[in-house]
Design an enzyme around this catalytic site. Sequence first.
Site, PDB file in Angstrom:
ATOM      1  N   SER A  65     -67.769  22.708  32.379  1.00 32.40           N
ATOM      2  CA  SER A  65     -68.985  22.936  33.056  1.00 32.40           C
ATOM      3  C   SER A  65     -68.673  24.246  33.760  1.00 32.40           C
ATOM      4  CB  SER A  65     -69.504  22.023  33.906  1.00 32.40           C
ATOM      5  OG  SER A  65     -69.613  20.933  32.806  1.00 32.40           O
ATOM      6  N   SER A 119     -60.382  18.798  28.684  1.00 27.43           N
ATOM      7  CA  SER A 119     -60.001  18.739  27.137  1.00 27.43           C
ATOM      8  C   SER A 119     -60.180  19.719  25.777  1.00 27.43           C
ATOM      9  CB  SER A 119     -61.938  18.049  27.083  1.00 27.43           C
ATOM     10  OG  SER A 119     -62.036  16.950  27.528  1.00 27.43           O
ATOM     11  N   GLN A 123     -62.662  23.829  34.992  1.00 28.90           N
ATOM     12  CA  GLN A 123     -62.447  22.715  35.007  1.00 28.90           C
ATOM     13  C   GLN A 123     -61.084  22.862  32.887  1.00 28.90           C
ATOM     14  OE1 GLN A 123     -62.336  17.987  34.414  1.00 28.90           O
ATOM     15  NE2 GLN A 123     -61.316  18.380  36.305  1.00 28.90           N
ATOM     16  N   GLY A 124     -60.475  23.612  32.900  1.00 24.84           N
ATOM     17  CA  GLY A 124     -60.068  23.370  30.812  1.00 24.84           C
ATOM     18  C   GLY A 124     -59.197  22.874  30.484  1.00 24.84           C
ATOM     19  N   GLU A 165     -60.148  10.662  43.980  1.00 27.63           N
ATOM     20  CA  GLU A 165     -61.661  10.101  44.367  1.00 27.63           C
ATOM     21  C   GLU A 165     -61.414   8.794  44.811  1.00 27.63           C
ATOM     22  OE1 GLU A 165     -64.086   7.525  43.893  1.00 27.63           O
ATOM     23  OE2 GLU A 165     -63.136   7.071  41.918  1.00 27.63           O
TER      24      GLU A 165
END
Lengths: 386, 287
Positions: free
Chosen positions: A163, A131, A128-129, A246
């Site tokens: 991550s 932040s 995931q890019g 979610e």
Amino acid sequence: MDLTYTDEEEEFRAKLREWLASVLPGLPPKPSPDDWPGRRAYDLGWQRRLYDAGYAGLHWPADAGGRGATPTQHLIFLEETEKAGAPYVGANFVGLLHAGPTIAAEGTAEQRARWLPPVLRGDEVWCQGFSEPDAGSDLASLRTRAVRDGDHYVVSGSKIWTSHAEVADWCELLVRTDPAAPKHRGITWLAMPMDAPGITVRPLRTLAGSAEFAEMFLDDVRIPVANRVGEENDGWRVTMVTLSFERGTAFVGEVVACRRVLGELAAQARKNGRWDDAVLRRRLGRLNAEFRALWRLTQWNVSESQRAGGVPGIGGSVFKLRYSHARQELFDAAAEVLGAGGALDADHDWTLDRLSSLSYTIAAGTSQIQHNIVAERILGLPKGGK
Amino acid sequence: MDFQLTDDQRALRQGVRDLLAGRFDRDALRAAVDVPGHLDRELWRALGEAGFFALRLPEADGGVGLGLPEAVLVFEEAGRVLLPGPLVATHLAAGTVPGAATGETVVTDADGELLPWLDASDVVLADASGAAPLRSVDPLTPLHRLPGPYAPRTPEAVLLTAAEQLGSAGRTCEMAVQHAREREQFGQPIGAFQAVKHLCAQMLVRTELARAAVYAAAVTGDPVETAAAELLADEAAVRNARDCVQVHGGMGFTWEADVHLHLKRAWVRAGAGRTARETEEVLAAAL
């Protein structure tokens, strides 16, 4: 108010237990935490087993290749896999829980066919890019630029806290395509192939000593326009679809694990004599109340999302505020049970958990931001302010 | 599994809320504060008529035939409006003490150091000899002190008291939010300041965690779950009331504002049960 599971749900649980009992003994040994290729292979191997058994993408809609399971079935799945000691979602996290659901909801038929099956089968890893060094809590202020050049975007900037970047095949990337527009309206969602020229990944060490995430430098990386999900400048809305996917199940496995740790703490304290300390004993008793209630709150939130047809409620922020704090309290209590000789041993599992618990009030919305969300979106207090 | 309220449970909650809004509004509350020790027997009979006390008696015995989860919802509403009187003891006496179910008889129970509503009650369960009056901190709950030893509180009494605490916690959260939206300083509602926002958010978190614990204990009847509900609901009621005083500022420190009534009642209810120390020991022993 019904806490009993239906016959259908109990049958789902029984079959899952049976399958877990048959498959877990045959798993390869866990790789060391620093062995990234090994971790990738291990996590993907587990995903492949889930896929072959029909448990992959349990919570994904059926038309995206998932099982279209109810939130309650998903809760049972997470509870039972944790209780059985099955592997965590690991490197498959972003693909299964963020990028995949976004593509399922917002992607074209072609994009869904290209990207979703490899996630479910355990063939490809996503990272995931989102932040950036200057865009954390204020994510919408992100500055990584994408400039159109024919049928490509040319992307430059830097991302952080990514991550699994070292072993990912794809990155769900948020870029700024219109610097003149209000900050939420100039953002675009792109799928970036991680083997594209111009990407530099530098691992970041956490305070626990491990390299759990990385920073990413992007220097004129060319990404096909065909890799854009949703319209240009509509990426913020596309991303919110992901973040709101979610369904109250995000911490199911963790609450189960925390309750197990709490039992282990009590057993250890009874053995080493610290149970005679009434203050410590009461602390553990209080944590018992907290984690029992957090489990019930999970069931409450899952039931709410089930009634809404899988649409999440806003109870997630309430849960996360209390859970992240309780988790830190739990491992502080663990340190007291262990005594200095154990608590200061960096090789002890509970010491590592104590250190990593510090991220829970920071990651995925700091507690300060979560308080604002609860106050503004649930309680209706005025937005903004100092 | 569906832990959310059923349609019937929602309707019951709404019905009780409407009833109490009609029979015990703010004027009635303040009137009760002005006449300490007086129990409104007409209101008590109206509660009986509405099934407040007979809620869990079988329909064959003239009851409503509902269970502990429904009782918890009803007592939560009572806690919201600070309904006075020995509600829990009378509810639990329905079916055994004549007239309790209908609201004709007021029952209190000597099951702790503090005995509420002795003078206004018709029947006292357990031994109340040696009861000495004290000037109660809560103007809505007259108290006597008992020399002991005391009969232990039943798990139902613990849980229904926790439900009242839950109702009070939810109400003080609402009161704080309402005040924070209306009161302006520095040219804006004080609820726009993060320091105030975060106090209010914490109040909601406490309430919702206590709600999950109280409702679950009502469904399972599990004694450890009941202990968790007691601990978390006591804490939510007391701490929310204190934060509510804080958000109200100078007004919160006055007799005129209702906030102090919630705080004092929360103290009285918490004092009626096990101490936090005892509850935590129960929870620790269960690990």
